[in-house]
Design a protein around this motif. Structure first.
Motif, PDB file in Angstrom:
ATOM      1  N   HIS A 181       0.831  -1.205   0.000  1.00 26.97           N
ATOM      2  CA  HIS A 181       0.000   0.000   0.000  1.00 26.97           C
ATOM      3  C   HIS A 181       0.869   1.260   0.000  1.00 26.97           C
ATOM      4  CE1 HIS A 181      -3.698   2.259   0.656  1.00 26.97           C
ATOM      5  NE2 HIS A 181      -3.101   2.908   1.650  1.00 26.97           N
ATOM      6  N   SER A 182       1.951   1.235   0.762  1.00 28.69           N
ATOM      7  CA  SER A 182       2.845   2.394   0.819  1.00 28.69           C
ATOM      8  C   SER A 182       3.679   2.531  -0.450  1.00 28.69           C
ATOM      9  CB  SER A 182       3.788   2.266   2.027  1.00 28.69           C
ATOM     10  OG  SER A 182       3.071   2.288   3.237  1.00 28.69           O
ATOM     11  N   ILE A 183       4.091   1.421  -1.018  1.00 34.47           N
ATOM     12  CA  ILE A 183       4.901   1.451  -2.243  1.00 34.47           C
ATOM     13  C   ILE A 183       4.072   1.881  -3.444  1.00 34.47           C
ATOM     14  CG2 ILE A 183       6.160  -0.019  -3.874  1.00 34.47           C
ATOM     15  CD1 ILE A 183       6.983  -1.717  -1.399  1.00 34.47           C
ATOM     16  N   GLY A 184       2.823   1.391  -3.516  1.00 30.97           N
ATOM     17  CA  GLY A 184       1.955   1.659  -4.660  1.00 30.97           C
ATOM     18  C   GLY A 184       2.107   0.596  -5.725  1.00 30.97           C
ATOM     19  N   LEU A 185       1.032   0.277  -6.407  1.00 35.30           N
ATOM     20  CA  LEU A 185       1.054  -0.780  -7.421  1.00 35.30           C
ATOM     21  C   LEU A 185       1.922  -0.419  -8.617  1.00 35.30           C
ATOM     22  CD1 LEU A 185      -2.651  -2.068  -7.492  1.00 35.30           C
ATOM     23  CD2 LEU A 185      -0.697  -2.918  -6.179  1.00 35.30           C
ATOM     24  N   GLN A 186       2.008   0.835  -8.960  1.00 34.74           N
ATOM     25  CA  GLN A 186       2.813   1.235 -10.112  1.00 34.74           C
ATOM     26  C   GLN A 186       4.274   0.829  -9.920  1.00 34.74           C
ATOM     27  OE1 GLN A 186       1.543   2.615 -13.025  1.00 34.74           O
ATOM     28  NE2 GLN A 186       3.601   2.124 -13.782  1.00 34.74           N
ATOM     29  N   THR A 187       4.776   1.008  -8.708  1.00 31.65           N
ATOM     30  CA  THR A 187       6.162   0.645  -8.407  1.00 31.65           C
ATOM     31  C   THR A 187       6.287  -0.801  -7.975  1.00 31.65           C
ATOM     32  OG1 THR A 187       6.691   2.902  -7.751  1.00 31.65           O
ATOM     33  CG2 THR A 187       8.140   1.185  -6.919  1.00 31.65           C
ATOM     34  N   GLY A 188       5.304  -1.309  -7.259  1.00 29.70           N
ATOM     35  CA  GLY A 188       5.408  -2.639  -6.675  1.00 29.70           C
ATOM     36  C   GLY A 188       4.954  -3.774  -7.565  1.00 29.70           C
ATOM     37  N   GLN A 189       4.313  -3.481  -8.699  1.00 31.37           N
ATOM     38  CA  GLN A 189       3.769  -4.545  -9.537  1.00 31.37           C
ATOM     39  C   GLN A 189       4.852  -5.567  -9.911  1.00 31.37           C
ATOM     40  OE1 GLN A 189       2.708  -3.210 -13.626  1.00 31.37           O
ATOM     41  NE2 GLN A 189       3.546  -1.219 -13.026  1.00 31.37           N
ATOM     42  N   GLY A 190       4.466  -6.843  -9.831  1.00 31.09           N
ATOM     43  CA  GLY A 190       5.385  -7.916 -10.190  1.00 31.09           C
ATOM     44  C   GLY A 190       6.199  -8.465  -9.039  1.00 31.09           C
ATOM     45  N   LEU A 191       6.269  -7.736  -7.914  1.00 29.35           N
ATOM     46  CA  LEU A 191       6.959  -8.276  -6.752  1.00 29.35           C
ATOM     47  C   LEU A 191       6.238  -9.525  -6.259  1.00 29.35           C
ATOM     48  CD1 LEU A 191       7.721  -5.067  -4.637  1.00 29.35           C
ATOM     49  CD2 LEU A 191       9.421  -6.537  -5.740  1.00 29.35           C
ATOM     50  N   VAL A 192       6.999 -10.488  -5.768  1.00 27.21           N
ATOM     51  CA  VAL A 192       6.384 -11.654  -5.148  1.00 27.21           C
ATOM     52  C   VAL A 192       6.641 -11.600  -3.646  1.00 27.21           C
ATOM     53  CG1 VAL A 192       6.509 -13.117  -7.182  1.00 27.21           C
ATOM     54  CG2 VAL A 192       8.425 -13.085  -5.591  1.00 27.21           C
ATOM     55  N   CYS A 193       5.708 -12.125  -2.886  1.00 26.37           N
ATOM     56  CA  CYS A 193       5.848 -12.126  -1.435  1.00 26.37           C
ATOM     57  C   CYS A 193       5.066 -13.296  -0.868  1.00 26.37           C
ATOM     58  CB  CYS A 193       5.355 -10.810  -0.827  1.00 26.37           C
ATOM     59  SG  CYS A 193       3.599 -10.489  -1.060  1.00 26.37           S
ATOM     60  N   SER A 194       5.343 -13.607   0.383  1.00 24.33           N
ATOM     61  CA  SER A 194       4.652 -14.703   1.059  1.00 24.33           C
ATOM     62  C   SER A 194       3.977 -14.178   2.311  1.00 24.33           C
ATOM     63  CB  SER A 194       5.643 -15.811   1.438  1.00 24.33           C
ATOM     64  OG  SER A 194       6.246 -16.360   0.288  1.00 24.33           O
ATOM     65  N   GLU A 195       2.709 -14.489   2.454  1.00 23.10           N
ATOM     66  CA  GLU A 195       1.976 -14.189   3.681  1.00 23.10           C
ATOM     67  C   GLU A 195       1.124 -15.410   4.026  1.00 23.10           C
ATOM     68  OE1 GLU A 195       0.578 -10.525   5.088  1.00 23.10           O
ATOM     69  OE2 GLU A 195       0.817  -9.476   3.172  1.00 23.10           O
ATOM     70  N   THR A 196       0.846 -15.566   5.292  1.00 24.08           N
ATOM     71  CA  THR A 196      -0.023 -16.662   5.724  1.00 24.08           C
ATOM     72  C   THR A 196      -1.479 -16.222   5.817  1.00 24.08           C
ATOM     73  OG1 THR A 196       0.579 -16.106   8.005  1.00 24.08           O
ATOM     74  CG2 THR A 196       1.762 -17.939   6.963  1.00 24.08           C
ATOM     75  N   PHE A 197      -1.712 -14.922   5.632  1.00 25.57           N
ATOM     76  CA  PHE A 197      -3.071 -14.387   5.653  1.00 25.57           C
ATOM     77  C   PHE A 197      -3.189 -13.338   4.560  1.00 25.57           C
ATOM     78  CE2 PHE A 197      -5.710 -10.734   6.766  1.00 25.57           C
ATOM     79  CZ  PHE A 197      -6.935 -11.320   7.025  1.00 25.57           C
ATOM     80  N   TYR A 198      -4.313 -13.351   3.842  1.00 22.77           N
ATOM     81  CA  TYR A 198      -4.674 -12.274   2.913  1.00 22.77           C
ATOM     82  C   TYR A 198      -6.159 -12.021   3.077  1.00 22.77           C
ATOM     83  CZ  TYR A 198      -5.549  -9.765  -1.486  1.00 22.77           C
ATOM     84  OH  TYR A 198      -5.939  -8.834  -2.435  1.00 22.77           O
ATOM     85  N   TRP A 199      -6.506 -10.790   3.238  1.00 20.86           N
ATOM     86  CA  TRP A 199      -7.885 -10.448   3.590  1.00 20.86           C
ATOM     87  C   TRP A 199      -8.893 -10.967   2.571  1.00 20.86           C
ATOM     88  CZ3 TRP A 199     -11.309  -7.604   0.680  1.00 20.86           C
ATOM     89  CH2 TRP A 199     -10.779  -6.866  -0.385  1.00 20.86           C
TER      90      TRP A 199
ATOM     91  N   VAL B 251       2.278  -9.201  -6.667  1.00 18.99           N
ATOM     92  CA  VAL B 251       1.613  -7.905  -6.585  1.00 18.99           C
ATOM     93  C   VAL B 251       1.038  -7.541  -7.954  1.00 18.99           C
ATOM     94  CG1 VAL B 251       1.904  -5.457  -6.090  1.00 18.99           C
ATOM     95  CG2 VAL B 251       3.111  -7.164  -4.705  1.00 18.99           C
ATOM     96  N   LYS B 252      -0.227  -7.166  -7.963  1.00 16.62           N
ATOM     97  CA  LYS B 252      -0.929  -6.868  -9.208  1.00 16.62           C
ATOM     98  C   LYS B 252      -0.438  -5.580  -9.861  1.00 16.62           C
ATOM     99  CE  LYS B 252      -5.371  -9.122  -8.186  1.00 16.62           C
ATOM    100  NZ  LYS B 252      -6.834  -8.929  -8.057  1.00 16.62           N
ATOM    101  N   ALA B 253      -0.618  -5.513 -11.162  1.00 18.38           N
ATOM    102  CA  ALA B 253      -0.435  -4.258 -11.878  1.00 18.38           C
ATOM    103  C   ALA B 253      -1.638  -3.370 -11.596  1.00 18.38           C
ATOM    104  CB  ALA B 253      -0.315  -4.518 -13.376  1.00 18.38           C
ATOM    105  N   PRO B 254      -1.494  -2.048 -11.720  1.00 12.68           N
ATOM    106  CA  PRO B 254      -2.624  -1.150 -11.438  1.00 12.68           C
ATOM    107  C   PRO B 254      -3.896  -1.525 -12.196  1.00 12.68           C
ATOM    108  CG  PRO B 254      -0.614   0.124 -11.667  1.00 12.68           C
ATOM    109  CD  PRO B 254      -0.262  -1.286 -12.039  1.00 12.68           C
ATOM    110  N   ALA B 255      -3.763  -1.939 -13.450  1.00 12.63           N
ATOM    111  CA  ALA B 255      -4.938  -2.256 -14.263  1.00 12.63           C
ATOM    112  C   ALA B 255      -5.653  -3.516 -13.784  1.00 12.63           C
ATOM    113  CB  ALA B 255      -4.533  -2.423 -15.727  1.00 12.63           C
ATOM    114  N   GLU B 256      -4.953  -4.356 -13.027  1.00 12.58           N
ATOM    115  CA  GLU B 256      -5.549  -5.603 -12.547  1.00 12.58           C
ATOM    116  C   GLU B 256      -6.327  -5.420 -11.248  1.00 12.58           C
ATOM    117  OE1 GLU B 256      -2.592  -9.156 -13.794  1.00 12.58           O
ATOM    118  OE2 GLU B 256      -1.659  -7.616 -12.526  1.00 12.58           O
TER     119      GLU B 256
END
Length: 409
Positions: A264-282, A371-376
């Protein structure tokens, strides 16, 4: 249950002093469980822990309802300093606090777990990441919820190597968490036939400009720069790497600990394509969406991440164990409470069914997201697409590999 009685306990900037708990009648004290949320309310990890962790804990108390005893939630800011965290923990325990929850920053988490063992009180580590909490430094009064460095290294690091990222350079936060994450990720890279070309350690928490470290990493010509950091450090690294155009030079960023609050702080425009691991997603399933709907009024401006959900889940399971034992039996009996928590199956809307192992590791599936692209993105906080899920029993380090003294050979 008097779930509404909550007091905010603040730490002094210099001494880290904690306000004394009010004097109460002995009978009332005996029938009250006190939960201390020890967290980062003002530093690098505030959004990833802090108010959201308090909200998750309070939500668990509210849902638990009245079962014959009162519950108080207290809050303190440890300023990401082990000495401050230990001072608060000792004062809280001496004043009647029964359990401490969250404890972000691994150096603080390890220190407070030791104090909790000494006092025979329960430590529910959620924000701390180091896998040593259930390894060599495991405790009969400690449980580690939500995630750890081994899980992150296997899920995010392993997927990156499989995708062709077989040469790495690490930018590592210079304290227990960063060291553990670099260690665990390096092991997975080498086991897969990859190479670690180097590492640079960055001061914590005083660094905001990572340009020199990124230049040093780029000079090694790795395929992947592994970010063994978190919170504001990760956000700044990702943003500055984008400014340097590292992706255009064929260098991939692997953010080994990234939360949706960071995205959320990075923004999708910059963060798109990053991969990450979480045990919870809302937005993972109906149960996670139901939990999120209930907790959102307590955390305006944010959506819960794995830590916030972990504080909810850990607190709820702890209270169930206390109710099962009885308050009188649970008071001052941290090891017995933890044993009861291990014996009882876990199940809640944040993580679904699970269990707690002998070493104190709470097991749940881990999810690899992109992480999604803004259009997604179709709505606020619609940031992730699921790539794969690792089942709970395979997501964390095998029990016999952690060197936990509690595990029978």
């Amino acid at each position: 249950m008097e779930a509404g009685r909550r007091r905010l306990l603040a730490t002094g900037a210099a001494a880290g002093a904690v306000a004394a708990l009010p004097r109460v009648a002995r009978a009332q004290a005996a029938a009250t469980i006190r939960i201390g949320v020890l967290t980062d309310m003002s530093g690098s990890y505030r959004d990833n822990t802090g108010p959201g962790s308090v909200a998750g804990t309070q939500q668990a108390v509210a849902e638990f309802g009245s079962r014959g005893f009162a519950v108080e939630v207290l809050v303190a800011d440890h300023q990401n300093k082990p000495d401050v965290g230990v001072n608060i923990a000792r004062q809280w325990y001496d004043q009647g606090v029964d359990v401490i929850v969250d404890i972000p920053t691994s150096s603080v988490g390890l220190a407070v777990q030791n104090v909790s063992r000494e006092k025979n009180k329960v430590a529910l580590n959620v924000g701390s990441a180091t896998s040593d909490l259930t390894g060599p430094q495991c405790s009969p009064t400690g449980i580690h919820w939500a995630y750890d460095t081994w899980m992150l290294a296997k899920s995010t690091g392993g997927a990156t190597v499989q995708a062709g990222g077989d040469s790495w350079f690490f930018i590592t936060a210079d304290y227990a968490f960063g060291h553990a994450l670099e260690r665990d990720a390096s092991a997975f890279v080498r086991a897969a036939g990859g190479k670690v070309l180097g590492t640079v350690r960055t001061p914590f928490p005083a660094t905001t400009d990572f340009s020199a470290f990124l230049v040093q990493a780029q000079a090694a010509k790795p395929k992947v720069i592994g970010l063994a950091n978190a919170g504001a450090d990760t956000i700044n690294c990702v943003k500055q790497a984008a400014e340097f155009g590292l992706a255009r030079r064929g260098i991939k960023l692997a953010s080994l600990l990234l939360f949706i609050t960071d995205v959320h702080s990075i923004g999708l425009q910059t963060g798109q394509g990053l991969v990450c691991s979480e045990t919870f997603y809302w937005d993972l399933n109906d149960r996670t969406r139901a939990f999120t709907k209930r907790v959102l009024p307590r955390m305006p401006g944010l959506h819960p991440n794995s830590i916030h959900a972990g504080c909810y889940s850990a607190t709820l399971h702890y209270l169930k164990a206390v109710a099962d034992m009885g308050v009188a039996a649970a008071k001052g009996a941290g090891a017995e409470v933890v044993n009861r928590m291990k014996a009882m199956p876990c199940d809640d809307d944040a993580f679904g069914p699970g269990r707690i192992r002998e070493d104190g590791r709470k097991l749940c599936p881990s999810h690899l997201f992109e992480v999604k692209a803004p259009a997604e993105s179709r709505a606020p906080w619609d940031y992730y697409k699921l790539l794969q899920t690792t089942p709970a029993e395979a997501a964390f380090r095998p029990l016999n590999e952690g060197n936990c003294p509690l595990v029978r050979s």
